[in-house]
Every structure is written in structure tokens, then in C-alpha cells.
Write a protein that holds these residues in place. Structure first.
Motif, PDB file in Angstrom:
ATOM      1  N   ASN A 146       9.254  32.887 -12.511  1.00  0.00           N
ATOM      2  CA  ASN A 146       9.584  33.829 -13.564  1.00  0.00           C
ATOM      3  C   ASN A 146       9.998  33.078 -14.839  1.00  0.00           C
ATOM      4  N   ALA A 184      13.522  33.491 -15.995  1.00  0.00           N
ATOM      5  CA  ALA A 184      14.564  33.261 -14.978  1.00  0.00           C
ATOM      6  C   ALA A 184      15.807  32.597 -15.567  1.00  0.00           C
ATOM      7  N   GLU A 185      16.936  32.900 -14.958  1.00  0.00           N
ATOM      8  CA  GLU A 185      18.176  32.234 -15.373  1.00  0.00           C
ATOM      9  C   GLU A 185      18.309  30.873 -14.697  1.00  0.00           C
ATOM     10  N   LEU A 216      18.278  34.592  -3.464  1.00  0.00           N
ATOM     11  CA  LEU A 216      17.207  34.481  -4.465  1.00  0.00           C
ATOM     12  C   LEU A 216      15.850  34.327  -3.799  1.00  0.00           C
ATOM     13  N   LYS A 217      14.841  34.798  -4.494  1.00  0.00           N
ATOM     14  CA  LYS A 217      13.465  34.586  -4.043  1.00  0.00           C
ATOM     15  C   LYS A 217      12.770  33.733  -5.098  1.00  0.00           C
ATOM     16  N   GLU A 219      10.307  34.438  -6.825  1.00  0.00           N
ATOM     17  CA  GLU A 219       9.977  35.229  -8.023  1.00  0.00           C
ATOM     18  C   GLU A 219      11.153  35.337  -8.984  1.00  0.00           C
ATOM     19  N   ASN A 220      12.367  35.019  -8.494  1.00  0.00           N
ATOM     20  CA  ASN A 220      13.548  35.135  -9.361  1.00  0.00           C
ATOM     21  C   ASN A 220      13.818  33.851 -10.146  1.00  0.00           C
ATOM     22  N   VAL A 221      13.117  32.779  -9.792  1.00  0.00           N
ATOM     23  CA  VAL A 221      13.435  31.487 -10.410  1.00  0.00           C
ATOM     24  C   VAL A 221      12.170  30.899 -11.046  1.00  0.00           C
ATOM     25  N   TYR A 222      12.340  29.831 -11.808  1.00  0.00           N
ATOM     26  CA  TYR A 222      11.183  29.124 -12.361  1.00  0.00           C
ATOM     27  C   TYR A 222      11.214  27.693 -11.816  1.00  0.00           C
ATOM     28  N   LYS A 251      25.155  29.705  -7.425  1.00  0.00           N
ATOM     29  CA  LYS A 251      25.222  31.169  -7.327  1.00  0.00           C
ATOM     30  C   LYS A 251      26.419  31.700  -8.134  1.00  0.00           C
ATOM     31  N   THR A 311      26.308  34.221 -11.409  1.00  0.00           N
ATOM     32  CA  THR A 311      26.878  35.580 -11.361  1.00  0.00           C
ATOM     33  C   THR A 311      28.156  35.688 -12.204  1.00  0.00           C
TER      34      THR A 311
END
Ligand code: URA
Length: 250
Positions: free
Chosen positions: A96, A99-100, A136-137, A139-142, A245, A249
């Protein structure tokens, strides 16, 4: 092995001993015409001794890069590294782009080279499990790497190769602008944090990645390939992931 063994006997002997790939430490560009074999042996030292102007070639390539697509094209057209000749596919990055969390590894392995995607082999499988453990998956990260091309037989990238490609991964980070960078393994840490501290000391300690106006929290951690070889170290990576994490958050 007899001293007067024929080439065929020697080949048989190597195959019996389990050799299934013949490679050198330095990739040979067999598509280039009129290249003396000796040339290929000095190619790594050629990269090491590149003049500052040549090294800044990467920066010249990056001048007109304003998007991930531009960056992908710039890397594809950058011919200063012989690894390109021996790799099957370029491994740019995946995930993504908003992504953060951005994860940077070392270099593609066999499966990554085959598919043209980062972390899709055994290390990638473990990375998926690690990400899942903090909710996380993929798709949530780069995800990307310092090197976009696989070094032959997964040998460690040389310092010269890392130096040559560092401007590209820095641009990649600037385009993604993540909140947190997770650097996996010593190569990523030394390239992006400009330090010689080994990964065993560096892991688990928050650092800042600074590039111009950009300031990003960095967590150095062990590479999944290392964790596959030494599973007892997973407990440290677990701590690092929990810290990531918490930061994400906060
Ligand atoms: N190891 C890495 O550092 N990157 C990959 O993409 C795969 C294995």
C-alpha cells in the motif's frame, strides 16, 4: 579427483557432490559483445572505485522522478550495476503506497527474482506471520529492498552495490513518506542510518531517519532469513514488532 580427469569426469564429480548451479562471485554480462572474461572479474572493483561523479549518476537519474512509476522506470533504465544482467526480474516494491509502515529488506532472493515481488519466498512467509502477529497484513504495509536485483546465488550485496542503490531507496522512502520505517537486517540499517553498528546492537532501538525535511521513526530489527536460521532470536523481533505497533497506534 585424478589429476588428469577429463572435463566430463570433473563435471560428474561436481554433480555428485551436489553442485547444481555454476556462478561466480561477480555476475558476468554474457550479452555484452567483445567482453574479455577477465573484465568480469574486475567488475566489482570497478563499481567500488566508481568516481564520485559516476556514483552521483544515480542522483542524476532521480532528478526527474516525482512518482513511484517514475522511480520504477528510473531503476529499470539504470545500467550501472551488473546485477541487472544476471537477475530475471526487477523487484521494485509492493503493498500500500499510503501505508504508515514501510519495511525495507536487503535484496531479492530466488523466489522474489522469479516473481518480481519482494518477500515472497521463505523469508516473506515468515514476514507475513510476523506482521499478522501485530494485526497487520501485507496490504496494510509497503515493502521494498535496498537492492532491486538479486545478487547471484543470494550472496551478500557488496558495499559498492549498496552504495550505488541507496539513493534509489531513499527516493522510494521520500515518495511513500511512512510514519514508521522497519529496517530488516544489517544492510538496510547501514545503508539508511549511515552507521557501522551491527544489527545485534542496533535492533530494538528507535532511531530517526533524516533526509532533508523528512524525519521518520526507524526501528531496526533482525532479518527474517536470520530468524529462520536462529529461531531463538524471534523473541527479540517480537519485542521490536510490539514497539512498532505501539508507535503506529499512538
Ligand atoms: N530477503 C530480502 O531482504 N528481501 C526480499 O525481498 C527477500 C528476501
Amino acid at each position: 579427483m585424478k589429476e588428469n580427469a577429463t572435463a566430463e569426469q570433473m563435471l560428474q564429480w561436481y554433480m555428485t557432490a551436489g553442485v547444481n548451479e555454476t556462478i561466480g562471485n561477480v555476475p558476468v554480462n554474457r550479452f555484452k559483445k567483445n567482453v574479455e572474461t577477465a573484465d568480469s572479474l574486475v567488475v566489482d572493483s570497478v563499481i567500488s572505485s566508481l568516481s564520485p561523479e559516476k556514483k552521483s549518476l544515480a542522483n542524476a537519474f532521480l532528478q526527474d522522478v516525482f512518482s513511484l512509476e517514475d522511480l520504477k522506470n528510473a531503476i529499470a533504465n539504470f545500467n550501472e550495476c551488473p546485477l541487472k544482467e544476471t537477475a530475471t526480474n526487477m523487484v521494485f516494491g509492493a503493498g500500500n503506497p499510503n501505508a504508515e509502515l514501510m519495511i525495507v529488506g536487503e535484496a531479492p532472493g530466488k523466489e522474489e527474482d522469479r516473481q518480481g515481488l519482494p518477500f515472497v519466498g521463505p523469508s516473506g512467509h515468515l514476514l507475513d506471520l510476523m506482521l499478522n502477529s501485530i494485526g497487520l497484513k501485507r496490504e496494510n504495509v509497503y515493502i521494498s529492498n535496498i537492492l532491486p536485483w538479486r545478487p547471484p546465488a543470494n550472496r551478500k550485496p557488496s558495499e559498492a552495490e549498496i552504495a550505488l542503490f541507496t539513493p534509489f531507496i531513499k527516493k522510494h522512502i521520500a515518495l511513500i513518506k511512512p510514519k514508521v520505517l522497519l529496517l530488516l537486517g544489517g544492510s538496510a540499517v547501514s545503508a539508511l542510518l549511515n552507521t557501522n553498528i551491527g544489527i545485534t546492537k542496533a535492533r530494538g532501538q528507535w532511531q530517526k531517519y533524516v533526509d532533508g525535511d523528512l524525519e521518520i521513526d526507524v526501528m531496526p530489527s533482525f532479518h527474517p532469513a536470520f530468524l529462520l536460521r536462529t529461531p531463538a532470536q524471534k523473541k527479540f523481533s517480537w519485542r521490536d514488532l510490539l514497539a512498532v505497533k505501539k508507535n503506529l497506534t499512538a
